[in-house]
Write an enzyme that holds these catalytic residues in place. Structure first.
Site, PDB file in Angstrom:
ATOM      1  CD1 TRP A 157      -0.161  -1.427   3.186  1.00  0.00           C
ATOM      2  CD2 TRP A 157       0.573   0.681   3.303  1.00  0.00           C
ATOM      3  NE1 TRP A 157       0.620  -1.305   4.320  1.00  0.00           N
ATOM      4  CE2 TRP A 157       1.071  -0.024   4.418  1.00  0.00           C
ATOM      5  CE3 TRP A 157       0.898   2.036   3.165  1.00  0.00           C
ATOM      6  CZ2 TRP A 157       1.883   0.581   5.379  1.00  0.00           C
ATOM      7  CZ3 TRP A 157       1.709   2.634   4.122  1.00  0.00           C
ATOM      8  CH2 TRP A 157       2.192   1.906   5.213  1.00  0.00           C
ATOM      9  CG  ASN A 158       5.111   1.318   0.839  1.00  0.00           C
ATOM     10  OD1 ASN A 158       4.825   0.572  -0.101  1.00  0.00           O
ATOM     11  ND2 ASN A 158       6.323   1.379   1.346  1.00  0.00           N
ATOM     12  NE  ARG A 166      10.121  -1.145  -7.342  1.00  0.00           N
ATOM     13  CZ  ARG A 166      10.703  -0.995  -6.152  1.00  0.00           C
ATOM     14  NH1 ARG A 166      11.472   0.056  -5.924  1.00  0.00           N
ATOM     15  NH2 ARG A 166      10.554  -1.882  -5.214  1.00  0.00           N
ATOM     16  CB  ALA A 183      -2.050  -3.340  -0.452  1.00  0.00           C
ATOM     17  N   GLY A 235       6.676  -6.285  -0.284  1.00  0.00           N
ATOM     18  CA  GLY A 235       5.928  -6.203   0.971  1.00  0.00           C
ATOM     19  C   GLY A 235       6.838  -6.555   2.129  1.00  0.00           C
ATOM     20  CB  SER A 236       6.048  -7.354   5.608  1.00  0.00           C
ATOM     21  OG  SER A 236       5.161  -8.431   5.399  1.00  0.00           O
ATOM     22  CD  GLU A 257      12.857  -5.265  -4.943  1.00  0.00           C
ATOM     23  OE1 GLU A 257      13.398  -4.730  -3.957  1.00  0.00           O
ATOM     24  OE2 GLU A 257      13.444  -5.454  -6.019  1.00  0.00           O
ATOM     25  CG  LEU A 258      11.234  -9.463   1.047  1.00  0.00           C
ATOM     26  CD1 LEU A 258      11.774 -10.723   1.689  1.00  0.00           C
ATOM     27  CD2 LEU A 258       9.746  -9.605   0.742  1.00  0.00           C
ATOM     28  CB  CYS A 291      11.111  -0.651   1.705  1.00  0.00           C
ATOM     29  SG  CYS A 291      11.238  -0.017   0.032  1.00  0.00           S
ATOM     30  CD  GLU A 388      10.121  -1.977   7.066  1.00  0.00           C
ATOM     31  OE1 GLU A 388       9.447  -3.005   7.238  1.00  0.00           O
ATOM     32  OE2 GLU A 388      10.400  -1.552   5.934  1.00  0.00           O
ATOM     33  CB  SER A 448      13.717   5.571  -5.575  1.00  0.00           C
ATOM     34  OG  SER A 448      13.563   4.948  -4.326  1.00  0.00           O
ATOM     35  CD  GLU A 465      10.366  -4.763  -8.289  1.00  0.00           C
ATOM     36  OE1 GLU A 465      10.176  -3.803  -7.520  1.00  0.00           O
ATOM     37  OE2 GLU A 465       9.491  -5.625  -8.532  1.00  0.00           O
TER      38      GLU A 465
HETATM   39  P1  NAP Z   1       2.501  -6.837   3.544  1.00  0.00           P
HETATM   40  O1  NAP Z   1       1.562  -6.910   4.677  1.00  0.00           O
HETATM   41  O2  NAP Z   1       3.571  -7.848   3.444  1.00  0.00           O
HETATM   42  O3  NAP Z   1       1.598  -6.840   2.235  1.00  0.00           O
HETATM   43  C1  NAP Z   1       2.149  -6.706   0.942  1.00  0.00           C
HETATM   44  C2  NAP Z   1       1.205  -7.320  -0.066  1.00  0.00           C
HETATM   45  O4  NAP Z   1       1.083  -8.718   0.194  1.00  0.00           O
HETATM   46  C3  NAP Z   1      -0.204  -6.762  -0.021  1.00  0.00           C
HETATM   47  O5  NAP Z   1      -0.750  -6.772  -1.308  1.00  0.00           O
HETATM   48  C4  NAP Z   1      -0.918  -7.782   0.857  1.00  0.00           C
HETATM   49  O6  NAP Z   1      -2.301  -7.809   0.625  1.00  0.00           O
HETATM   50  C5  NAP Z   1      -0.270  -9.059   0.375  1.00  0.00           C
HETATM   51  N1  NAP Z   1      -0.343 -10.159   1.322  1.00  0.00           N
HETATM   52  C6  NAP Z   1      -0.403 -10.113   2.674  1.00  0.00           C
HETATM   53  N2  NAP Z   1      -0.452 -11.368   3.172  1.00  0.00           N
HETATM   54  C7  NAP Z   1      -0.436 -12.224   2.108  1.00  0.00           C
HETATM   55  C8  NAP Z   1      -0.469 -13.643   1.965  1.00  0.00           C
HETATM   56  N3  NAP Z   1      -0.541 -14.438   3.017  1.00  0.00           N
HETATM   57  N4  NAP Z   1      -0.432 -14.154   0.732  1.00  0.00           N
HETATM   58  C9  NAP Z   1      -0.370 -13.356  -0.346  1.00  0.00           C
HETATM   59  N5  NAP Z   1      -0.340 -12.008  -0.287  1.00  0.00           N
HETATM   60  C10 NAP Z   1      -0.358 -11.448   0.930  1.00  0.00           C
HETATM   61  O7  NAP Z   1       3.246  -5.442   3.490  1.00  0.00           O
HETATM   62  P2  NAP Z   1       2.618  -3.986   3.567  1.00  0.00           P
HETATM   63  O8  NAP Z   1       2.314  -3.708   4.991  1.00  0.00           O
HETATM   64  O9  NAP Z   1       1.529  -3.823   2.563  1.00  0.00           O
HETATM   65  O10 NAP Z   1       3.821  -3.102   3.050  1.00  0.00           O
HETATM   66  C11 NAP Z   1       4.834  -2.660   3.881  1.00  0.00           C
HETATM   67  C12 NAP Z   1       6.072  -3.529   3.763  1.00  0.00           C
HETATM   68  O11 NAP Z   1       6.487  -3.540   2.406  1.00  0.00           O
HETATM   69  C13 NAP Z   1       7.227  -2.975   4.547  1.00  0.00           C
HETATM   70  O12 NAP Z   1       7.882  -4.015   5.220  1.00  0.00           O
HETATM   71  C14 NAP Z   1       8.121  -2.370   3.467  1.00  0.00           C
HETATM   72  O13 NAP Z   1       9.466  -2.303   3.836  1.00  0.00           O
HETATM   73  C15 NAP Z   1       7.886  -3.292   2.342  1.00  0.00           C
HETATM   74  N6  NAP Z   1       8.246  -2.663   1.078  1.00  0.00           N
HETATM   75  C16 NAP Z   1       9.370  -3.087   0.443  1.00  0.00           C
HETATM   76  C17 NAP Z   1       9.766  -2.475  -0.738  1.00  0.00           C
HETATM   77  C18 NAP Z   1      11.011  -2.911  -1.445  1.00  0.00           C
HETATM   78  O14 NAP Z   1      11.145  -2.582  -2.622  1.00  0.00           O
HETATM   79  N7  NAP Z   1      11.918  -3.630  -0.819  1.00  0.00           N
HETATM   80  C19 NAP Z   1       9.006  -1.439  -1.275  1.00  0.00           C
HETATM   81  C20 NAP Z   1       7.867  -1.037  -0.599  1.00  0.00           C
HETATM   82  C21 NAP Z   1       7.487  -1.661   0.575  1.00  0.00           C
HETATM   83  P3  NAP Z   1      -3.334  -7.157   1.662  1.00  0.00           P
HETATM   84  O15 NAP Z   1      -2.678  -5.956   2.232  1.00  0.00           O
HETATM   85  O16 NAP Z   1      -4.494  -6.840   0.828  1.00  0.00           O
HETATM   86  O17 NAP Z   1      -3.581  -8.216   2.684  1.00  0.00           O
END
Ligand code: NAP
Length: 484
Positions: A157-158, A166, A183, A235-236, A257-258, A291, A388, A448, A465
């Site tokens: 979502w961020n 990307r 998200a 995501g996370s 990309e975590l 992130c 984080e 970035s 990416e």
């Molecule tokens: P998240 O909770 O891991 O969710 C990311 C995505 O995964 C969302 O679309 C979410 O859907 C989905 N998801 C959640 N649980 C899942 C499952 N069991 N199976 C399949 N998909 C699932 O992360 P977030 O809170 O949205 O984003 C923040 C995190 O992203 C932070 O840790 C940040 O550092 C990281 N991030 C990393 C980068 C990078 O390039 N390294 C860039 C941006 C963000 P729903 O939300 O709809 O459940």
């Protein structure tokens, strides 16, 4: 100037499957404005069967799309870049409504996001292979690059649009088809982007979008389906680990990309004012919900107090408010649970002895606002040095020498990005070599760039990416041993 109501009206609220916009068989899910806590609209809630239908559409479109002329694939991306650019104001407002950041920041993301479309429009026609004479002079070695096949792309979502382009940009350029799952908190920017790509000529089925209130149940069947050939996730780390495990079943090609925990190092020879400017970008871009956000500031003892005071003066001057209002710098956090996490990390640090230089509290009233905060004298066992933060909180900790700074910077399971401020070129390169991260901002607070390889090491993930590297994630190398 578009109104809030008109931008919300214009965005599709359904699932995109095989070129058709369809209702969710699970009903709808609510999208909230984090600045007010109020629902702004409803979007389709997909069932697992609908996710599978989206994959079927992608798999069917793959046979033809892989043979589409690279120039044609590039032209769709180029046209989408132009359209996104032309509609930047309206798309920025839409993003602010669902995600919270200021319209100016959303506009910056729209630019960043659209540049992936332009970059990969240019890369689509540069996919090549090689032809070489074998070392013994006998045979020939021919390699060709081919699209991986149908991809599942999951975004957070961020950065509601940039984390999509990307992946979508290089996937389209490489000739892959895809199912995208944004998200649930921020599906609107992705739906708007999908409509633009459709209008600019992307064939039906190449891009399918699934929105869902239950991500695990719609993504699970896709990962287990043998027609899926690649998973790209942003995501996370926690969710990433689970998806890596699930992907093992079909031995998917995976990009991750975590999370991050970026150290920001300021040495005693640095220009402190420059470092503070960079710190504001590294910390406050995206309300600290990035992130790449500087998570902890390790500052040479000789300049730590000066740095913390100057940073606090700038942080304290930021205007907090709804992102749609003029002059607002800092919008709300995404939801109450994120705000509680940030609040908990600040309390933990202060209970252990950190001093609040500025901010430190939630903002009362509607929405999920938190004050821009600087903490000094942060003790080594404070949780926010390890976790984080994902919020507008800057912990400052002193260090005695270069070795201590590097050891502190690397003392984390994450390895996405680090920032280094020093005017000594030898020290700069020495420190860059020793930092265990995929990216480093050297005397600058932002890394970035669509033309650069973005990604992490350690538990921040794998794969890149952007840049030339980004398209490789969507290509397989096939080798032909040629007997002349
Ligand atoms: P998240 O909770 O891991 O969710 C990311 C995505 O995964 C969302 O679309 C979410 O859907 C989905 N998801 C959640 N649980 C899942 C499952 N069991 N199976 C399949 N998909 C699932 O992360 P977030 O809170 O949205 O984003 C923040 C995190 O992203 C932070 O840790 C940040 O550092 C990281 N991030 C990393 C980068 C990078 O390039 N390294 C860039 C941006 C963000 P729903 O939300 O709809 O459940």
């Amino acid at each position: 100037m578009s109104s809030e109501a008109s931008v919300l009206d214009a965005v599709p609220k359904q699932l995109l499957i095989g070129g058709k916009w369809v209702d969710g068989q699970e009903g709808t899910l609510s999208v909230e404005d984090p600045a007010t806590g109020e629902t702004i609209c409803e979007v389709a809630d997909a069932t697992p069967d609908q996710a599978t239908a989206a994959l079927t559409a992608a798999a069917e479109a793959q046979a033809e799309w892989r043979h589409a002329a690279p120039r044609d694939r590039g032209e769709v991306l180029r046209a989408a870049w132009a359209r996104v650019t032309e509609r930047a104001d309206e798309l920025a407002l839409l993003m602010t409504l669902e995600m919270g950041k200021s319209v100016a920041e959303s506009k910056a993301e729209i630019t960043y996001a659209s540049e992936f479309l332009r970059w990969y429009a240019e890369e689509a026609v540069r996919i090549d292979g090689r032809y070489a004479t074998a070392p013994n002079g006998q045979g020939r070695l021919l390699t060709m690059k081919q699209p991986v096949g149908p991809c599942v792309l999951i975004t957070p979502w961020n950065f509601p649009m940039a984390m999509g382009t990307r992946k979508i940009g290089p996937a389209i350029a490489a000739g892959c088809t895809m199912v995208v799952k944004p998200a649930k908190q921020t599906p609107l920017s992705m739906l708007a982007l999908a409509k633009i790509l459709q209008e600019e000529g992307l064939p039906d089925g190449v891009l399918n979008v699934i929105t869902s209130s239950s991500s695990g149940s719609v993504v699970g069947p896709l990962i287990n389906d043998p027609r899926t050939r690649k998973l790209s996730f942003t995501g996370s780390t926690e969710v990433g680990r689970k998806l890596i495990e699930q992907s093992a079943e079909q031995v998917l090609k995976v990009s991750m990309e975590l999370g991050g925990n970026a150290p920001f190092l300021v040495f005693d020879d640095a220009d402190v004012d420059d470092a503070v400017e960079g710190a504001m970008v590294a910390k406050m871009r995206n309300i600290g919900e990035a992130c790449t956000a500087a998570n902890r500031f390790h500052v040479a003892d000789a300049v730590a107090e000066e740095f913390a005071e100057k940073l606090a003066a700038k942080m304290g001057a930021l205007k907090v408010g709804r992102g749609t209002e003029d002059g607002v710098d800092v919008g709300p956090l995404i939801d109450e649970s994120q705000r509680e996490i940030v609040e908990g990390l600040v309390s933990d640090a202060t209970e252990k002895g950190a001093k609040v230089v500025v901010g430190g509290s939630r903002v009362d009233g509607a929405g999920y606002f938190f004050e821009p905060t600087v903490l000094s004298d942060v003790p080594g066992d404070a949780k926010l040095l390890k976790d984080e933060i994902f919020g507008p909180v800057a912990p400052v900790k002193g260090f005695a020498d270069e070795d201590e700074a590097i050891a502190a910077a690397n003392d984390t399971e994450y390895g996405l990005v680090a920032y280094v401020y020093t005017r000594d070129i030898k020290r700069a390169l020495r420190v860059c070599e020793k930092l265990e991260t995929g990216m480093i901002g050297l005397n600058q607070g932002m890394v970035s760039n669509p033309a650069a390889p973005f990604g992490g090491v350690k538990q921040s993930g794998f794969g890149r990416e952007g840049g030339y590297e980004g398209i490789e994630e969507y290509l397989e190398t096939k080798y032909v041993a040629v007997n002349l």
